[in-house]
Design an enzyme around this catalytic site. Structure first.
Site, PDB file in Angstrom:
ATOM      1  N   SER A  76     -11.184  -5.317   0.797  1.00  0.00           N
ATOM      2  CA  SER A  76     -11.853  -4.266   1.578  1.00  0.00           C
ATOM      3  C   SER A  76     -12.721  -3.405   0.662  1.00  0.00           C
ATOM      4  CB  SER A  76     -10.783  -3.409   2.259  1.00  0.00           C
ATOM      5  OG  SER A  76     -11.363  -2.267   2.833  1.00  0.00           O
ATOM      6  N   GLY A  77     -13.962  -3.139   1.087  1.00  0.00           N
ATOM      7  CA  GLY A  77     -14.921  -2.415   0.252  1.00  0.00           C
ATOM      8  C   GLY A  77     -14.516  -0.985  -0.084  1.00  0.00           C
ATOM      9  N   HIS A  78     -13.959  -0.283   0.903  1.00  0.00           N
ATOM     10  CA  HIS A  78     -13.753   1.153   0.664  1.00  0.00           C
ATOM     11  C   HIS A  78     -12.581   1.459  -0.266  1.00  0.00           C
ATOM     12  CE1 HIS A  78     -10.375   2.273   3.478  1.00  0.00           C
ATOM     13  NE2 HIS A  78     -10.694   1.120   4.007  1.00  0.00           N
ATOM     14  N   ASN A  87       0.804  -1.229   0.000  1.00  0.00           N
ATOM     15  CA  ASN A  87       0.000   0.000   0.000  1.00  0.00           C
ATOM     16  C   ASN A  87       0.840   1.284   0.000  1.00  0.00           C
ATOM     17  OD1 ASN A  87       0.452  -1.280   2.629  1.00  0.00           O
ATOM     18  ND2 ASN A  87      -0.375   0.603   3.468  1.00  0.00           N
ATOM     19  N   GLN A 126      -5.028  -3.958  -1.815  1.00  0.00           N
ATOM     20  CA  GLN A 126      -4.581  -2.941  -2.777  1.00  0.00           C
ATOM     21  C   GLN A 126      -4.542  -3.478  -4.209  1.00  0.00           C
ATOM     22  OE1 GLN A 126      -4.131   0.264  -2.371  1.00  0.00           O
ATOM     23  NE2 GLN A 126      -4.195   0.390  -0.149  1.00  0.00           N
ATOM     24  N   CYS A 186      -2.078   5.477   7.453  1.00  0.00           N
ATOM     25  CA  CYS A 186      -1.913   5.047   8.839  1.00  0.00           C
ATOM     26  C   CYS A 186      -0.719   5.719   9.498  1.00  0.00           C
ATOM     27  CB  CYS A 186      -1.700   3.537   8.914  1.00  0.00           C
ATOM     28  SG  CYS A 186      -2.931   2.641   8.037  1.00  0.00           S
TER      29      CYS A 186
HETATM   30  C1  LIG Z   1      -2.737  -3.418   2.222  1.00  0.00           C
HETATM   31  C2  LIG Z   1      -3.796  -3.047   3.207  1.00  0.00           C
HETATM   32  N1  LIG Z   1      -4.197  -3.961   4.095  1.00  0.00           N
HETATM   33  C3  LIG Z   1      -5.166  -3.697   5.003  1.00  0.00           C
HETATM   34  C4  LIG Z   1      -5.776  -2.461   5.053  1.00  0.00           C
HETATM   35  C5  LIG Z   1      -6.863  -2.205   6.056  1.00  0.00           C
HETATM   36  O1  LIG Z   1      -8.121  -2.189   5.444  1.00  0.00           O
HETATM   37  P1  LIG Z   1      -9.384  -1.479   6.138  1.00  0.00           P
HETATM   38  O2  LIG Z   1      -9.133  -0.012   6.095  1.00  0.00           O
HETATM   39  O3  LIG Z   1     -10.560  -1.901   5.319  1.00  0.00           O
HETATM   40  O4  LIG Z   1      -9.460  -1.989   7.530  1.00  0.00           O
HETATM   41  C6  LIG Z   1      -5.370  -1.470   4.148  1.00  0.00           C
HETATM   42  C7  LIG Z   1      -5.962  -0.116   4.226  1.00  0.00           C
HETATM   43  O5  LIG Z   1      -5.273   0.866   4.024  1.00  0.00           O
HETATM   44  C8  LIG Z   1      -4.357  -1.768   3.204  1.00  0.00           C
HETATM   45  O6  LIG Z   1      -3.936  -0.860   2.315  1.00  0.00           O
END
Ligand SMILES: Cc1ncc(COP(=O)(O)O)c(C=O)c1O
Length: 385
Positions: A199-201, A149, A178, A323
């Site tokens: 992940s949906g968003h 990511n 991703q 993050c």
């Molecule tokens: C590679 C990766 N894993 C996990 C996540 C976490 O996903 P969620 O925001 O749906 O909890 C993200 C979100 O940025 C991500 O980019």
């Protein structure tokens, strides 16, 4: 504003929002209720599950709806590790995983599991030899993401799957959050990964929706206990409207994958060529990486200074990951890749989404050049003071 932070989250699609409102109006009944309205909700939920299983090439019993990527990662890793201690108590993850994988592994350490971290090269791609050396007969879970990511590095998922299955009895989990909708992922067949996370968003669907998908039946422990929904694997009243539109978003992302990827790749290659002549810019992403992510850094300039200056000019980009955006520590990914110190604190990430246009990229380049002149002036002032 030109939004180029699609790896952090995407704008929900208009048709997704419409479908969500409709589903909330018509199918608000609890799918576990026995009355007619509950049965209707449940059958819609079942159709959504079927659609996702079809896209992922697995069966509907192997699709578990969750609240998003972090929960799916927690569920798969903790659930498989805890339910299969007879196979061993050793877990392998890569050094560049998302926090929802790394912190899950760390939490399992407190339960007596040992964790090994696979090294990556300067482009963020894992070293297969290192993985091979780390696999033991006690390895129970290997979790390696498809696309990173922060920098867009692509991991060789099929080769990893083959290695893990040949050399161990471990389950292989892929965080495909991703990559889904940008790269194909081969899930079927004996040599594929055992579980993947979506992940949906990140797919123009809604925050708070996600999927944990399995290739075939596994022994796994739930992490959320309660009423036994989702085949006993994830309790809690199932969010039917969220999941209905998640299925739609997964289908749309899959159908438009090739077209979108071609568009993103062209922009990425164009930006690489654009950035190359700037001697003060260090590009962390490679042309072999994911089509939608490009990260770079300017010597001695903090990421937040750059993103604020870009924002003041109407362009939204982010520091290397959302993050990490609130602390100025060097990200673990940047560290693992061995990015030189003068660049490590200044990484910014540009990530494309389906609503971006050629004009957005042209404007991004114009603003970047302008901001670069500004911030270089700031550094000189600072040095003279
Ligand atoms: C590679 C990766 N894993 C996990 C996540 C976490 O996903 P969620 O925001 O749906 O909890 C993200 C979100 O940025 C991500 O980019």
């Amino acid at each position: 504003m030109i939004y180029l932070d699609n790896s952090a989250t995407t704008k929900p699609d208009e048709q997704i929002l419409k479908a969500f409102v409709q589903a909330n109006k018509r199918f608000f009944a609890n799918p576990a209720s026995l009355h007619e309205m509950g049965v209707e909700s449940n059958s819609l939920l079942g159709r959504s599950r079927q659609q996702i299983a079809q896209v992922l090439n697995t069966t509907e019993e192997q699709i578990v709806f969750t609240s998003g990527g972090s929960e799916s990662n927690n569920f798969i890793i903790k659930g498989l590790a805890r339910a299969n201690t007879h196979r061993g108590k050793h877990i392998i993850v890569s050094a560049v995983e998302h926090a929802s994988v790394l912190e899950t592994a760390r939490a399992l350490e407190h339960e007596g599991f040992t964790i090994d971290y696979v090294k990556v090269d300067h482009q963020g791609v894992i070293k297969l030899d290192d993985l091979k050396n780390k696999l033991t007969k006690d390895t129970v879970v290997v979790s390696i993401m498809h696309v990173n990511n922060e920098v867009g590095a692509i991991q060789p998922i099929q080769e990893i799957a083959q290695l893990v299955h040949e050399e161990s009895r471990a389950f292989f989990h892929v965080d495909a959050i991703q990559s889904f909708g940008k790269l194909p992922i081969q899930f079927a067949g004996e040599q594929g990964p055992d579980a993947i996370t979506i992940s949906g968003h990140k797919l123009n669907a809604l925050k708070g929706s996600g999927v944990a998908a399995f290739r075939k039946r596994v022994t796994i422990e739930p992490i959320i206990h309660g009423g036994g929904q989702e085949m006993g694997l994830r309790s809690g009243t199932v969010a039917v409207p969220q999941n209905v539109v998640l299925a739609k978003a997964i289908r749309l992302a899959d159908e438009s994958r090739q077209e979108n990827s071609a568009k993103y790749s062209a922009w990425r290659n164009d930006l690489h060529a654009f950035l190359e002549p700037f001697t003060e810019v260090y590009v962390l992403s490679s042309n072999e990486g994911a089509p939608h992510i490009i990260s770079c850094s300017i010597a001695g300039i903090k990421g937040e200074v750059l993103i604020n200056a870009m924002q003041a000019n109407g362009v939204i980009v982010s520091t290397s990951s959302a993050c990490h955006s609130k602390d100025s520590k060097v990200s673990h990914v940047v560290q693992a890749m061995g990015v030189p110190d003068e660049y490590a604190r200044g990484v910014i990430r540009i990530s494309f989404g389906k609503d971006n246009t050629d004009e957005d990229i042209a404007e991004l380049k114009r603003v970047f050049e302008k901001v670069l002149k500004q911030v270089k002036g700031e550094v000189k002032k600072y040095e003279m003071a």
